[in-house]
Design an enzyme around this catalytic site. Sequence first.
Site, PDB file in Angstrom:
ATOM      1  N   ARG A 170       0.832  -1.200   0.000  1.00 29.02           N
ATOM      2  CA  ARG A 170       0.000   0.000   0.000  1.00 29.02           C
ATOM      3  C   ARG A 170       0.868   1.251   0.000  1.00 29.02           C
ATOM      4  O   ARG A 170       0.577   2.231  -0.689  1.00 29.02           O
ATOM      5  CB  ARG A 170      -0.961  -0.020   1.197  1.00 29.02           C
ATOM      6  N   ASP A 187      -3.176   7.821   3.289  1.00 23.90           N
ATOM      7  CA  ASP A 187      -2.334   7.972   2.093  1.00 23.90           C
ATOM      8  C   ASP A 187      -1.653   9.332   1.970  1.00 23.90           C
ATOM      9  O   ASP A 187      -0.901   9.557   1.018  1.00 23.90           O
ATOM     10  CB  ASP A 187      -3.179   7.675   0.823  1.00 23.90           C
ATOM     11  N   HIS A 246      -7.173   7.901  11.375  1.00 21.82           N
ATOM     12  CA  HIS A 246      -6.656   6.529  11.446  1.00 21.82           C
ATOM     13  C   HIS A 246      -5.153   6.478  11.225  1.00 21.82           C
ATOM     14  O   HIS A 246      -4.602   5.442  10.877  1.00 21.82           O
ATOM     15  CB  HIS A 246      -7.375   5.638  10.415  1.00 21.82           C
ATOM     16  N   CYS A 248       8.579   0.498  22.848  1.00 19.59           N
ATOM     17  CA  CYS A 248       9.146   1.747  23.415  1.00 19.59           C
ATOM     18  C   CYS A 248       8.599   2.989  22.720  1.00 19.59           C
ATOM     19  O   CYS A 248       9.001   4.105  23.048  1.00 19.59           O
ATOM     20  CB  CYS A 248      10.674   1.718  23.288  1.00 19.59           C
ATOM     21  N   CYS A 257      14.934  -2.788  21.024  1.00 14.86           N
ATOM     22  CA  CYS A 257      14.475  -2.776  22.431  1.00 14.86           C
ATOM     23  C   CYS A 257      13.710  -4.053  22.768  1.00 14.86           C
ATOM     24  O   CYS A 257      13.286  -4.265  23.909  1.00 14.86           O
ATOM     25  CB  CYS A 257      13.550  -1.568  22.654  1.00 14.86           C
ATOM     26  N   GLY A 292     -16.846  10.251  -0.042  1.00 15.85           N
ATOM     27  CA  GLY A 292     -16.118   9.017  -0.356  1.00 15.85           C
ATOM     28  C   GLY A 292     -15.929   8.065   0.798  1.00 15.85           C
ATOM     29  O   GLY A 292     -14.884   7.428   0.914  1.00 15.85           O
ATOM     30  N   THR A 293     -16.965   7.975   1.670  1.00 19.87           N
ATOM     31  CA  THR A 293     -16.861   6.983   2.737  1.00 19.87           C
ATOM     32  C   THR A 293     -18.140   6.160   2.811  1.00 19.87           C
ATOM     33  O   THR A 293     -19.236   6.661   2.631  1.00 19.87           O
ATOM     34  CB  THR A 293     -16.573   7.629   4.112  1.00 19.87           C
TER      35      THR A 293
END
Length: 258
Positions: A81, A115, A130, A141, A161, A198-199
């Site tokens: 992606r 993006d 998001h 950490c 770590c 666009g959702t």
Amino acid sequence: MAEAYGTGWGTFQTLIPNVAAALRQAKSVFVLTGSGISAESGLPTFRGVGGLWRTHRVEELASPEGFARDPVLVWTWYNERKGAHEGAQPNAGHDALAQLERFSRDFTLATQNVDSLHLRAGSRNVVELHGSLREARCTHCDARRPFEAAGLPLDEIAHSCGGRWRPDIVWFGESLPAAAWQRAREAASRADVILVVGTSAVVYPAAALATNYNRAAFVAEINPEPTPISDRVACTLRGSAADVLPRIVEAISRDETV
Ligand code: BV8
């Protein structure tokens, strides 16, 4: 407020002057976007035809459990992606929202997309609900490192770590970054006009920003398909973001009023 600008159904061409008039009068504008606004930049959506969730199981790829189970599979998917994002350009829809922000006195753009195309189009007051694919962070950490153009080398998932590098995004079952969520919720609550672009409006709490925090706003949805909020908004413009948004901005600059 909504009835002031004309409501209900119509071809999107007839509704554009209504939305332009509402935006021109607005003291405060809030925009919520999803993967559909990046479709015309060549990036697949999640749930539409050819969507990412059509070929991948969401639980395996976008959840802490899926990452714990198979971090290499998850990084392979996000590297793909990231590569697609690097090759993509903002489209006319992203550009129109950046222009709309310059017209507006108070403008907030909350996106579910990772993006970075809104930022690359020049939008400034952007809330990434998001997260983004610009950085990876350590599960233990919380160290951060920039996400290479080709993503994270699969032999570098382990951090010195003892933790693991993970994409700096919000997976299912994880809370949204508190500051981002607060900024978006406050902006949605004070807006005179809300654009939902666009959702599919199925992922919460982001989808709640469209209609749950402000009963007085004029809400317009821009989407070629109906969604669960289509019957709760003042008007729905059945078209693509890259087509409809520039027409709205052009109507505002031509000072077309209804
Ligand atoms: C949370 C990662 C509190 C980033 C994503 C059980 C346990 C835990 C939580 C839940 C649960 N059940 C339900 C939930 C809540 C869950 C949720 O909403 N699930 C849904 C699916 C039922 N939400 C969460 O888990 C959220 N966190 O609730 O925290 C909590 C904490 C602990 C325990 C309990 C609760 C976290 C949600 C974030 C998940 N991360 N992705 C990444 O990989 O990208 S979600 C994923 O969906 C993307 O982020 C995406 O942005 C988001 C929404 O999708 P859309 O962007 O809308 O894309 P989609 O394909 O769906 O639709 C595209 C639309 O565009 C379509 O309508 C299409 O018609 C349109 N379109 C197409 N072309 C165009 C166009 N429009 C305009 N122009 C075009 N050209």
